[in-house]
Design a protein around this motif. Structure first.
Motif, PDB file in Angstrom:
ATOM      1  N   ASP A  39       0.875  -1.193   0.209  1.00 56.16           N
ATOM      2  CA  ASP A  39      -0.117  -0.211   0.176  1.00 56.16           C
ATOM      3  C   ASP A  39       0.863   1.654  -0.317  1.00 56.16           C
ATOM      4  O   ASP A  39       1.680   1.290   1.001  1.00 56.16           O
ATOM      5  CB  ASP A  39      -0.996   0.288   1.510  1.00 56.16           C
ATOM      6  N   THR A  41       0.192   5.074   0.722  1.00 55.45           N
ATOM      7  CA  THR A  41      -0.191   6.240   1.253  1.00 55.45           C
ATOM      8  C   THR A  41      -0.382   7.919   1.454  1.00 55.45           C
ATOM      9  O   THR A  41       0.827   7.707   1.564  1.00 55.45           O
ATOM     10  CB  THR A  41      -0.950   5.906   2.690  1.00 55.45           C
ATOM     11  N   ARG A 106      -9.641  10.092   0.777  1.00 55.54           N
ATOM     12  CA  ARG A 106      -9.878   8.855   0.708  1.00 55.54           C
ATOM     13  C   ARG A 106     -10.480   7.724   0.119  1.00 55.54           C
ATOM     14  O   ARG A 106     -10.845   6.737   0.676  1.00 55.54           O
ATOM     15  CB  ARG A 106     -11.051   8.586   2.210  1.00 55.54           C
ATOM     16  N   ASP A 108      -9.723   4.721  -1.651  1.00 60.74           N
ATOM     17  CA  ASP A 108      -8.322   3.219  -0.512  1.00 60.74           C
ATOM     18  C   ASP A 108      -9.222   1.956  -2.134  1.00 60.74           C
ATOM     19  O   ASP A 108     -10.307   1.417  -2.112  1.00 60.74           O
ATOM     20  CB  ASP A 108      -9.616   2.374   0.323  1.00 60.74           C
ATOM     21  N   LYS A 149      -3.767   4.860  -1.301  1.00 61.37           N
ATOM     22  CA  LYS A 149      -4.662   5.077  -0.417  1.00 61.37           C
ATOM     23  C   LYS A 149      -4.452   6.628   0.120  1.00 61.37           C
ATOM     24  O   LYS A 149      -3.385   6.935   0.143  1.00 61.37           O
ATOM     25  CB  LYS A 149      -4.338   4.233   1.012  1.00 61.37           C
TER      26      LYS A 149
END
Length: 187
Positions: A39, A41, A106, A108, A149
């Motif tokens: 991931d 972010t 936000r 995802d 993310k």
């Protein structure tokens, strides 16, 4: 006979092994399966907040019209899932200087190879019907997805008429498939 057979089999086995190793290397490069477990972010601030210059004082006798408090939201939408589970909000913003930004909030989704953010004129369809439509009509790539993310901003090129576009897709350019998309509804 044993020696002859061994001499014939050895090059064949080596050739098969070389092809298998090359095929595995190509497959790993092309699919990049490790990204499914990685991931990235990103937490970018809303554009224009920190870099806004102080307002100049109006000339004497002129009434002061307040500058917008921040970027103006022109359209927004919620991401729906396509090839991969995807959620978040997409906003089309006009900054104080007149430029435009697509903001993902936000976000995802899954990570993947060669993911891009596309501004498109394609309708957002649920299910498999919506997986492959976003590069069919007019579309503009706003660049590589910065992270799978978080919240992030994508500048829209100055020569793009944003009124011609009605959706945003998280697009896998390598496999021509949408991970998720949002219809932009005026606010």
């Amino acid at each position: 006979m044993g020696r002859v057979w061994s001499a014939l089999v050895r090059p064949w086995v080596i050739g098969v092994l070389a092809v298998a190793v090359a095929g595995a290397g190509f497959g790993l490069y092309w699919f990049q399966p490790w990204k499914l477990w990685q991931d990235e972010t990103v937490r970018e601030a809303l554009p224009g907040d920190a870099a806004r210059p102080p307002a100049a004082a109006p000339p004497s006798g002129a009434s002061a019209t307040p500058a917008p408090a921040g970027p103006e939201s022109l359209a927004s939408g919620e991401l729906i899932s396509h090839e991969h589970t995807t959620s978040g909000t997409v906003k089309l913003l006009r900054l104080a200087d007149g430029s435009h930004v697509v903001r993902l909030e936000r976000l995802d989704t899954s990570n993947g190879p060669d993911l891009r953010v596309l501004l498109t004129d394609a309708p957002v369809k649920e299910g498999r019907a919506g997986w492959h439509v976003f590069d069919d009509g007019a579309h503009v790539s706003l660049g590589k997805l910065k992270g799978n993310k978080g919240s992030q901003n994508y500048a829209v090129p100055g020569n793009v008429d944003v009124s011609r576009f009605s959706s945003v897709s998280i697009w896998c350019d390598r496999f021509d498939v949408s991970f998720g998309a949002a219809r932009l509804a005026p606010v």
